[in-house]
Enzyme design. Structure first.
Site, PDB file in Angstrom:
ATOM      1  N   ASP A 223     -27.303 -16.422 -25.120  1.00 22.48           N
ATOM      2  CA  ASP A 223     -28.560 -17.015 -24.651  1.00 22.48           C
ATOM      3  C   ASP A 223     -28.357 -18.528 -24.577  1.00 22.48           C
ATOM      4  OD1 ASP A 223     -31.149 -17.798 -24.137  1.00 22.48           O
ATOM      5  OD2 ASP A 223     -32.041 -16.769 -25.863  1.00 22.48           O
ATOM      6  N   ASP A 234     -33.704 -20.930 -18.533  1.00 24.48           N
ATOM      7  CA  ASP A 234     -33.429 -20.156 -19.747  1.00 24.48           C
ATOM      8  C   ASP A 234     -33.068 -18.742 -19.317  1.00 24.48           C
ATOM      9  OD1 ASP A 234     -33.387 -18.972 -22.235  1.00 24.48           O
ATOM     10  OD2 ASP A 234     -35.484 -19.368 -22.719  1.00 24.48           O
ATOM     11  N   HIS A 303     -41.966 -16.117 -22.845  1.00 19.35           N
ATOM     12  CA  HIS A 303     -42.782 -17.305 -23.120  1.00 19.35           C
ATOM     13  C   HIS A 303     -42.870 -18.223 -21.909  1.00 19.35           C
ATOM     14  CE1 HIS A 303     -38.864 -19.376 -23.516  1.00 19.35           C
ATOM     15  NE2 HIS A 303     -38.495 -18.275 -24.155  1.00 19.35           N
ATOM     16  N   HIS A 311     -40.816 -23.452 -25.315  1.00 19.46           N
ATOM     17  CA  HIS A 311     -41.852 -22.441 -25.510  1.00 19.46           C
ATOM     18  C   HIS A 311     -43.223 -22.899 -25.037  1.00 19.46           C
ATOM     19  CE1 HIS A 311     -39.191 -20.486 -28.841  1.00 19.46           C
ATOM     20  NE2 HIS A 311     -38.879 -20.051 -27.635  1.00 19.46           N
ATOM     21  N   GLU A 340     -38.063 -12.287 -21.079  1.00 17.91           N
ATOM     22  CA  GLU A 340     -36.939 -11.784 -21.869  1.00 17.91           C
ATOM     23  C   GLU A 340     -37.383 -10.592 -22.696  1.00 17.91           C
ATOM     24  OE1 GLU A 340     -35.433 -14.401 -24.973  1.00 17.91           O
ATOM     25  OE2 GLU A 340     -37.315 -15.510 -24.996  1.00 17.91           O
ATOM     26  N   GLU A 436     -32.569 -11.821 -20.015  1.00 18.06           N
ATOM     27  CA  GLU A 436     -33.617 -12.814 -19.773  1.00 18.06           C
ATOM     28  C   GLU A 436     -33.409 -13.540 -18.455  1.00 18.06           C
ATOM     29  OE1 GLU A 436     -35.550 -16.622 -22.209  1.00 18.06           O
ATOM     30  OE2 GLU A 436     -33.504 -15.982 -22.645  1.00 18.06           O
TER      31      GLU A 436
END
Length: 455
Positions: A223, A234, A303, A311, A340, A436
């Site tokens: 990640d 992300d 998120h 976040h 994710e 993700e």
């Protein structure tokens, strides 16, 4: 990077994680759903065309068959032209006109279908071209780095080697080595590279001196994030080196694609979570002769992402991966999300355990919080000038030449100025997986900006 939550009619996907039907919030746009051939599309069409053109007389008189259209491939080439191995060429030099690949575009449907052709929404989208350029550049960097990483991560490597492979490539491709004060805030690594193994689901990266070596029997979650001017891409994937883990990886990848299909403007978080859980938990895995269900990890979430906040800050929203009828939030135009999902062969619930490596400045901490240890004040200045509100790890402080900082760091954590993020683990002996993507809810189209030919 995982978000943790307190305890408290969807698209069908096949085992490979590709959508079998479209989600309620979009159909594939200019890049197609996933870049694969659709049912009914095949390479045989070309052979048929060839046969038609080759014949004379009777063959030539036959009506020419209509060639079926093909889906365009997903954004991101498997091998980037002009890139070195390992990746060290700045991506901006490979795209001097700043025309970076567009992610997978998905048109809105139902009540939002008008957005596709609305001139007002299209004009609003064009006015956001600067931020789209930063996101697409970051996504292209992510694709190039992960392509190299996926080809080169092998059992026998230390986790430190893997982390540095990814982070050094990210810094090189963004053009931000991060050693000069403030450089990492302009661009580069968005958060510590997560390298979580087996029952550890998230928030693990090696600290200085870590000797952990990747084993053939391990399931590794990778990640990592890339940012330019605070716009964070992300995205995460899972690697396993034994085919017995394939059902676990396929289930989680399918669940993530379900979440992406259901996401969109006005989409209800509760429905997204229920859809993800249904997909995830329709799968099973056989390990050591025993058939086990694959469970969504109920206290981990997707998120929102906002500039310089992985976040989304104190007003950020969570995207559940289980049915959450009490969650009344909806997605809104202009928001960015990390979709994710995490699956587990264990309890499907994680807890804090192990040595902390991940940290981030608490943006809500009072500005004049008293610090009883003088070294904490100097360390805080280093953090503010080099990371701001972006997450970081102890290796990054070591890289900047910081020494004997643990006492000051503990003071910052205890004072609430810095948040620590311990590793998140399910029960020992279980296995976890993660996939993700980052999605942009643009005014006229949903863009899975981090989508590539790999996943």
């Amino acid at each position: 990077m995982a978000a943790v939550s307190p305890e408290d009619g969807m698209s069908k996907l096949d085992i490979s994680g590709k959508d079998a039907t479209e989600g309620s919030n979009g159909t594939a746009g200019q890049h197609g759903k996933n870049g694969e051939l659709e049912p009914g599309d095949s390479d045989e069409d070309e052979a048929e065309d060839g046969e038609e053109g080759a014949g004379n007389g009777e063959g030539a008189a036959k009506k020419k068959k209509k060639r079926k259209p093909r889906k365009k491939k997903k954004a991101g080439a498997a091998v980037a032209p002009g890139q070195s191995s390992p990746p060290r060429v700045e991506v901006s030099k490979l795209f001097p006109d700043n025309a970076y690949p567009i992610g997978e575009e998905v048109e809105y449907q139902n009540d939002n279908a008008y957005r596709t052709t609305s001139e007002e929404k299209r004009a609003l989208d064009r006015s956001n071209s600067d931020y789209l350029t930063d996101y697409r550049q970051g996504a292209e960097i992510h694709r190039q780095v992960r392509t190299y990483a996926r080809a080169n991560i092998k059992p026998g490597m230390s986790l430190t080697e893997i982390a540095e492979m990814i982070e050094n490539s990210t810094r090189a491709l963004t053009g931000h080595p991060g050693l000069e004060e403030g450089d990492n805030i302009k661009g580069g690594v968005a958060f510590p590279t997560g390298l979580s193994i087996n029952h550890c689901a998230a928030h693990y990266t090696p600290n200085l001196g870590n000797k952990t070596v990747l084993q053939q029997s391990d399931v590794l979650k990778v990640d990592f994030g890339v940012h330019l001017n605070g716009y964070i891409v992300d995205s995460a994937f899972t690697m396993a080196f034994e085919p017995r883990f394939d059902p676990l990886l396929a289930a989680v990848r399918a669940a993530t694609n379900t979440g992406i299909a259901l996401a969109g403007i006005d989409a209800r978080m509760s429905e997204i979570g229920a859809g993800i859980q249904e997909t995830m938990e329709s799968h099973e895995i056989e390990l050591n002769g025993q058939l086990s269900p694959i469970k969504s990890i109920r206290n981990l979430n997707g998120h929102t992402i906002t500039p310089y906040s992985i976040h989304g800050g104190s007003s950020g929203k969570s995207v559940p991966i289980v049915a959450s009828p009490n969650n009344t939030d909806r997605m809104e135009e202009g928001e960015t999300y990390a979709i994710e999902t995490f699956g587990s062969t264990g309890k499907g619930f994680v807890r804090d355990d192990g040595e902390v490596s991940h940290y981030a400045r608490n943006p809500d901490a009072p500005k004049n919080t008293p610090l009883r240890i003088s070294s904490a004040k100097g360390l805080l200045r280093v953090i503010d000038k080099n990371f701001g509100t972006l997450p970081w790890c102890r290796r990054y402080l070591d890289r900047l030449g910081q020494e004997k900082y643990l006492l000051g760091l503990n003071c910052l954590v205890q004072s609430g100025v810095v948040n620590d993020y311990p590793p998140l683990v399910d029960i020992k002996g279980s296995y976890t997986a993660q996939w993700e993507h980052t999605i942009l809810l643009r005014p006229n189209v949903k863009e899975v900006v981090s989508r590539g030919t790999d996943y």
